[in-house]
Design an enzyme around this catalytic site. Structure first.
Site, PDB file in Angstrom:
ATOM      1  N   GLN A 167       0.839  -1.189   0.000  1.00 33.02           N
ATOM      2  CA  GLN A 167       0.000   0.000   0.000  1.00 33.02           C
ATOM      3  C   GLN A 167       0.883   1.251   0.000  1.00 33.02           C
ATOM      4  O   GLN A 167       1.556   1.536   0.988  1.00 33.02           O
ATOM      5  CB  GLN A 167      -0.895   0.022   1.253  1.00 33.02           C
ATOM      6  N   GLY A 168       0.874   1.981  -1.081  1.00 26.21           N
ATOM      7  CA  GLY A 168       1.711   3.175  -1.182  1.00 26.21           C
ATOM      8  C   GLY A 168       0.882   4.437  -1.121  1.00 26.21           C
ATOM      9  O   GLY A 168       0.625   5.088  -2.143  1.00 26.21           O
ATOM     10  N   SER A 179       0.981   6.736   2.138  1.00 19.87           N
ATOM     11  CA  SER A 179       1.602   7.755   2.976  1.00 19.87           C
ATOM     12  C   SER A 179       2.904   8.261   2.381  1.00 19.87           C
ATOM     13  O   SER A 179       3.639   7.528   1.719  1.00 19.87           O
ATOM     14  CB  SER A 179       1.889   7.176   4.353  1.00 19.87           C
ATOM     15  N   GLU A 185     -10.732  -0.769   5.187  1.00 19.29           N
ATOM     16  CA  GLU A 185      -9.560  -1.054   6.006  1.00 19.29           C
ATOM     17  C   GLU A 185      -9.946  -1.059   7.478  1.00 19.29           C
ATOM     18  O   GLU A 185      -9.446  -1.861   8.259  1.00 19.29           O
ATOM     19  CB  GLU A 185      -8.484   0.006   5.746  1.00 19.29           C
ATOM     20  N   SER A 216      -5.434   7.247  12.372  1.00 20.34           N
ATOM     21  CA  SER A 216      -5.035   7.251  13.792  1.00 20.34           C
ATOM     22  C   SER A 216      -6.269   7.365  14.670  1.00 20.34           C
ATOM     23  O   SER A 216      -7.346   7.743  14.210  1.00 20.34           O
ATOM     24  CB  SER A 216      -4.097   8.417  14.071  1.00 20.34           C
ATOM     25  N   ASN A 217      -6.086   7.048  15.946  1.00 20.35           N
ATOM     26  CA  ASN A 217      -7.246   7.110  16.837  1.00 20.35           C
ATOM     27  C   ASN A 217      -7.786   8.534  16.979  1.00 20.35           C
ATOM     28  O   ASN A 217      -8.972   8.724  17.236  1.00 20.35           O
ATOM     29  CB  ASN A 217      -6.896   6.488  18.182  1.00 20.35           C
TER      30      ASN A 217
HETATM   31  C1  FAD Z   1       3.857   0.452  11.435  1.00 21.28           C
HETATM   32  C2  FAD Z   1       3.189   1.304  10.431  1.00 21.28           C
HETATM   33  C3  FAD Z   1       2.795   0.745   9.248  1.00 21.28           C
HETATM   34  C4  FAD Z   1       2.215   1.536   8.247  1.00 21.28           C
HETATM   35  N1  FAD Z   1       1.899   0.952   7.055  1.00 21.28           N
HETATM   36  C5  FAD Z   1       1.516   1.754   6.022  1.00 21.28           C
HETATM   37  C6  FAD Z   1       1.379   1.217   4.716  1.00 21.28           C
HETATM   38  O1  FAD Z   1       1.592   0.022   4.477  1.00 21.28           O
HETATM   39  N2  FAD Z   1       1.044   2.034   3.713  1.00 21.28           N
HETATM   40  C7  FAD Z   1       0.782   3.349   3.916  1.00 21.28           C
HETATM   41  O2  FAD Z   1       0.452   4.044   2.965  1.00 21.28           O
HETATM   42  N3  FAD Z   1       0.890   3.905   5.152  1.00 21.28           N
HETATM   43  C8  FAD Z   1       1.272   3.133   6.200  1.00 21.28           C
HETATM   44  N4  FAD Z   1       1.420   3.675   7.456  1.00 21.28           N
HETATM   45  C9  FAD Z   1       1.250   5.120   7.603  1.00 21.28           C
HETATM   46  C10 FAD Z   1       0.108   5.527   8.475  1.00 21.28           C
HETATM   47  O3  FAD Z   1      -1.100   5.423   7.793  1.00 21.28           O
HETATM   48  C11 FAD Z   1       0.400   6.965   8.964  1.00 21.28           C
HETATM   49  O4  FAD Z   1       1.484   6.864   9.851  1.00 21.28           O
HETATM   50  C12 FAD Z   1      -0.770   7.592   9.625  1.00 21.28           C
HETATM   51  O5  FAD Z   1      -1.741   7.944   8.675  1.00 21.28           O
HETATM   52  C13 FAD Z   1      -0.400   8.819  10.440  1.00 21.28           C
HETATM   53  O6  FAD Z   1       0.331   9.734   9.703  1.00 21.28           O
HETATM   54  P1  FAD Z   1       1.691  10.338  10.239  1.00 21.28           P
HETATM   55  O7  FAD Z   1       2.524   9.215  10.694  1.00 21.28           O
HETATM   56  O8  FAD Z   1       2.219  11.230   9.201  1.00 21.28           O
HETATM   57  O9  FAD Z   1       1.279  11.200  11.514  1.00 21.28           O
HETATM   58  P2  FAD Z   1       0.683  12.676  11.509  1.00 21.28           P
HETATM   59  O10 FAD Z   1      -0.466  12.729  10.578  1.00 21.28           O
HETATM   60  O11 FAD Z   1       1.765  13.651  11.337  1.00 21.28           O
HETATM   61  O12 FAD Z   1       0.119  12.737  12.982  1.00 21.28           O
HETATM   62  C14 FAD Z   1       0.923  13.016  14.144  1.00 21.28           C
HETATM   63  C15 FAD Z   1      -0.023  13.017  15.351  1.00 21.28           C
HETATM   64  O13 FAD Z   1      -0.995  14.057  15.190  1.00 21.28           O
HETATM   65  C16 FAD Z   1      -2.296  13.544  15.204  1.00 21.28           C
HETATM   66  N5  FAD Z   1      -3.123  14.268  14.249  1.00 21.28           N
HETATM   67  C17 FAD Z   1      -2.925  14.431  12.920  1.00 21.28           C
HETATM   68  N6  FAD Z   1      -3.906  15.147  12.357  1.00 21.28           N
HETATM   69  C18 FAD Z   1      -4.769  15.440  13.355  1.00 21.28           C
HETATM   70  C19 FAD Z   1      -6.003  16.150  13.417  1.00 21.28           C
HETATM   71  N7  FAD Z   1      -6.567  16.700  12.340  1.00 21.28           N
HETATM   72  N8  FAD Z   1      -6.618  16.229  14.613  1.00 21.28           N
HETATM   73  C20 FAD Z   1      -6.060  15.690  15.715  1.00 21.28           C
HETATM   74  N9  FAD Z   1      -4.916  14.996  15.718  1.00 21.28           N
HETATM   75  C21 FAD Z   1      -4.283  14.873  14.552  1.00 21.28           C
HETATM   76  C22 FAD Z   1      -2.156  12.080  14.824  1.00 21.28           C
HETATM   77  O14 FAD Z   1      -3.225  11.300  15.304  1.00 21.28           O
HETATM   78  C23 FAD Z   1      -0.845  11.737  15.485  1.00 21.28           C
HETATM   79  O15 FAD Z   1      -1.081  11.467  16.830  1.00 21.28           O
HETATM   80  C24 FAD Z   1       1.971   2.903   8.483  1.00 21.28           C
HETATM   81  C25 FAD Z   1       2.333   3.464   9.710  1.00 21.28           C
HETATM   82  C26 FAD Z   1       2.946   2.686  10.668  1.00 21.28           C
HETATM   83  C27 FAD Z   1       3.359   3.331  11.947  1.00 21.28           C
END
Ligand code: FAD
Lengths: 383, 381
Positions: free
Chosen positions: A126-127, A129, A244, A368-369
């Protein structure tokens, strides 16, 4: 209202229980039951065994290998699978790209990809992020520019789970920079052996390698590998992310992990505080399981469907809570996390810390939660 | 497996909701009614009797309607939604339940018939001062002299005791510790009843027996603690239904408030810190709802051990959820949440009254913890 399963559903459940303990090799199930890592081959072998019995992709259209089951039957299938320690079919294939292609794909794409996807002949990644586009996925920058019949892709994806095993990757790319950011996104299917695709490992806090960066440098993708129309990527992504979240609450697996812990750490069950923590977790898991059943039984009681956000949010919290309990029960033995195999410490205790650390991911990915709370407060409560 | 109401159950809910909405459309009426001498509205009680609501739990032979637990749960939820002070849980589910469980056929036909018709109000006296959720009576002792029985001692709190005509009393049987606990009927005029208001303004009482004439329910001098425990479990589950109704109203009131209250020139729902807390209230509500429906459905199976387990499970869940939702409802309302004229604060008080009366979180958790190695997985179905 009625508590018991109908005779037909009870029989269905028994059939699942029976099948899951016979179809998939015991050794693979033991690996899952003991919380050890599965190899790529084991995951493939297991999914093929399920697929041969029609158990890998029951939620797909019947035409493509699905079963015309009710939501309740699918729920039972999922729970029994976790209970038996059968690895759930690879989510990228079974829950993400499969349903997307069945819904939005061309006839050629369906014929080319769906059977191979169900049977895990193709391993999908899944590409979505990118370094600057996580929760705010629409901010992605990886670009695809048309050149003749092809698209030429440049950019970087990150967090690509198990990308080191990937044969193909479904990506969201920006195909139009002139329009509103959501409207300029498209979905492309990319063969990961194409020239210009590079996968680089990322080490996580548990010491494991399960995620990667995927770099695209002038990667040529044939024009017939776009899913839907150019610009339809956002709609497709929302459809995919909806799927998902369903089934992402690992109630069955968490229940099983807790039950296992009661036997592996039996001596500590004498401690009243431990008993109370176990009883509390069991109760919350029961409430969550019943909520999942209420959702599949379509009993939303006239309110907006509580659906998947409640399940994802609380399901991951409980999954993490059980791993915290395991770590506390392991105590000093958990320091042997990276000791050699001849360590005198028991396996479950050595795995406790890495598992605890690894599961921190559960409340981050798949929306995320915090994003789940946003969905509940906006969509369900209208705030 | 099915978590939906059938058409008749829906109709029952609409009818009860309609009646209660007209009675307690504004919270001020509820306050006034709860503060009255009886602590409830006798007119409304009569209308509930006419609708067959008071007789729902009892068999048709005993003058009741013979409905199932789901129907009774629906009524309790609706009472909870408007914080109705009517002693349904105490007088019908609990006291009536004891009569139905242990009374002789004649006693049942007489008393339950009149209870269903709204002609007599019952209250269960089963708690001693300082006592904590025990089926064993230690505050009241029974004595026999030939065929006639008398009671001595104190029961407190007796929920709904001030307005009761007949008390259903649990008392230690003569013959010392091993003799067990019996259940007796006492005319309220034969005891000294001192009524008071609980924290949610519903009425309870302190009841003193001093050689009070009593009639054994069912066969005299038999230890009835098992039946008493089961009726307490059933009442606990119905109390959880009532709490669910309260929590539903609190989540709705809080969401509405966040959308309408303006501070800093914008409505409160502009602030994510607050909407997230509302989302967590909703999660707790949904989980409690699932557990309440499940526990209610376990009753139909009739196995006391299963019902006891369900009562502990739903008791713990609802207790936790009620604290969370009740506290957050007040907090997110700010100062207005603290006022007696606003339903949210009283609702929070009512949730606590239900818990402390019927079994609080730590109590249920302790019982579940004792049984934790009786099973591997907890099975929902
Ligand atoms: C182990 C792992 C596997 C993964 N696998 C995949 C994969 O296979 N393919 C893929 O495409 N992606 C994958 N992901 C990516 C995942 O979907 C993202 O990490 C996720 O969407 C969160 O984005 P971020 O890490 O950039 O955090 P950010 O979006 O930068 O968030 C940082 C913090 O801020 C909070 N936050 C962000 N926006 C808001 C808001 N509007 N209101 C309140 N709080 C907020 C978040 O909840 C988090 O606590 C994976 C991530 C992990 C950790």
């Amino acid at each position: 209202m009625q508590l018991e399963l109908s005779p037909a559903d009870a029989e269905f459940r028994n059939r699942m229980r029976e099948l899951f303990t016979t179809v998939v090799p015991q050794e693979i199930r033991d690996t899952v039951l003991e919380g050890r890592h599965l190899t790529r081959d084991q995951i493939v072998e297991s999914q093929r065994a399920l697929n041969a019995e029609g158990l890998a992709v029951p939620h797909w259209p019947v035409e493509w290998g699905g079963q015309d089951w009710t939501d309740l039957q699918r729920h039972l299938w999922h729970e029994e699978m976790q209970r038996a320690g059968v690895p759930t079919p690879l989510a990228f294939n079974a829950s993400m790209i499969g349903p997307v292609l069945a819904h939005f794909g061309t006839q050629e794409q369906k014929e080319r990809f769906l059977p191979a996807t169900a049977n895990l002949d193709i391993w999908w990644s899944q590409g979505f992020s990118e370094p600057d586009a996580g929760s705010d996925l629409a901010g992605l920058r990886t670009s695809a520019v048309r050149d003749g019949d092809d698209w030429v892709v440049n950019g970087q994806k990150t967090w690509t789970t198990l990308g080191q095993h990937g044969d193909w990757i479904f990506t969201l790319v920006r195909t139009d920079t002139e329009v509103k950011k959501q409207a300029g996104i498209s979905m492309l299917l990319v063969d990961m052996s194409s020239p210009g695709v590079e996968v680089r490992p990322i080490e996580l806090i548990d010491g494991g390698h399960e995620v990667n960066e995927v770099w695209f440098s002038d990667v040529r993708v044939p024009g017939d590998l776009i899913v839907g129309e150019p610009g339809a990527g956002w709609t497709i992504a929302k459809f995919l992310l909806g799927n998902e979240r369903v089934g992402v609450a690992p109630v069955g697996a968490t229940k099983r992990a807790l039950a296992t812990l009661k036997t592996t750490a039996a001596a500590q069950l004498e401690d009243p505080l431990v008993r109370a923590r176990v009883a509390e977790l069991e109760n919350e898991l029961l409430a969550l399981e019943l909520t999942a059943l209420r959702v599949v039984a379509h009993s939303s009681d006239g309110e907006p469907h509580p659906a998947s956000s409640v399940l994802k949010l609380r399901g991951t919290e409980l999954q993490q809570a059980v791993s915290e309990l395991a770590l506390d029960l392991a105590g000093p033995a958990s320091l042997a996390a990276r000791a050699d195999d001849d360590s005198p410490q028991e396996g479950w205790a050595r795995r406790a810390a890495p598992t605890y650390l690894n599961l921190r991911k559960a409340s981050i990915y798949g929306g995320s939660n915090e994003i789940q709370r946003q969905i509940i407060s906006r969509t369900i409560l209208g705030l | 497996m099915d978590f939906t109401y059938d058409d008749e159950q829906q109709a029952l809910r609409e009818a009860v909701r309609g009646l209660l909405a007209s009675a307690y459309a504004d919270h001020e009426t509820r306050r006034r009614t709860a503060a009255s001498a009886d602590g409830f509205d006798r007119g409304l009680w009569g209308r509930l009797a006419e609708m067959g609501i008071l007789g729902l739990p009892f068999s048709e032979d005993d003058g009741g309607v013979g409905a199932g637990p789901v129907e009774i749960g629906i009524v309790c939820q609706e009472l909870g939604r408007v914080l109705a002070p009517e002693p349904y849980l105490a007088g019908v589910v609990h006291a009536g339940g004891l009569v139905a469980a242990v009374g002789s056929p004649e006693q049942k036909a007489d008393l339950l018939g009149r209870l269903s018709a709204g002609e007599v109000v019952l209250a269960a006296a089963d708690t001693s001062p300082g006592g904590r959720w025990s089926a064993r009576a230690d505050g009241v002792r029974a004595s026999a002299d030939g065929g006639s029985w008398t009671l001595d001692g104190v029961a407190d709190p007796v929920v709904g005791g001030g307005a009761a005509d007949v008390l259903v009393v649990t008392a230690a049987l003569p013959g010392g510790d091993g003799a067990g606990t019996g259940v007796f009927l006492v005319d309220a005029s034969a005891a000294a009843v001192t009524a008071y208001a609980a924290a949610d303004l519903t009425r309870a009482a302190s009841v003193r027996f001093d050689g009070s004439a009593a009639t054994p329910l069912g066969e005299p001098a038999r230890d009835l603690s098992a039946s008493i425990a089961t009726i307490s479990d059933l009442t606990r589950i119905m109390g959880a239904n009532q709490a669910l109704g309260v929590m539903q109203s609190q989540v709705r009131a809080t969401t509405d408030y966040l959308k309408s209250r303006k501070q800093f020139g914008v409505t409160l729902n502009t602030f994510q810190a607050l909407t997230f807390r509302a989302a967590d209230m909703y999660v707790e509500l949904q989980l409690a709802h699932s557990m309440v429906d499940w526990a209610t459905m376990t009753i139909a199976g009739g196995d006391p051990a299963v019902v006891a387990d369900a009562a502990d499970r739903v008791g713990l869940q609802v207790s936790r959820a009620g604290r969370h939702i009740g506290q957050e409802a007040i907090q997110l309302h700010g100062g207005i949440g603290m006022t007696a004229e606003y339903a949210v604060g009283v609702g929070t008080a009512h949730l606590e009254v239900l818990d402390q009366w019927l079994g609080n979180g730590p109590h249920h958790l302790r019982r579940l913890a004792e049984r934790v190695d009786d099973h591997g997985l907890v099975e929902a179905l």
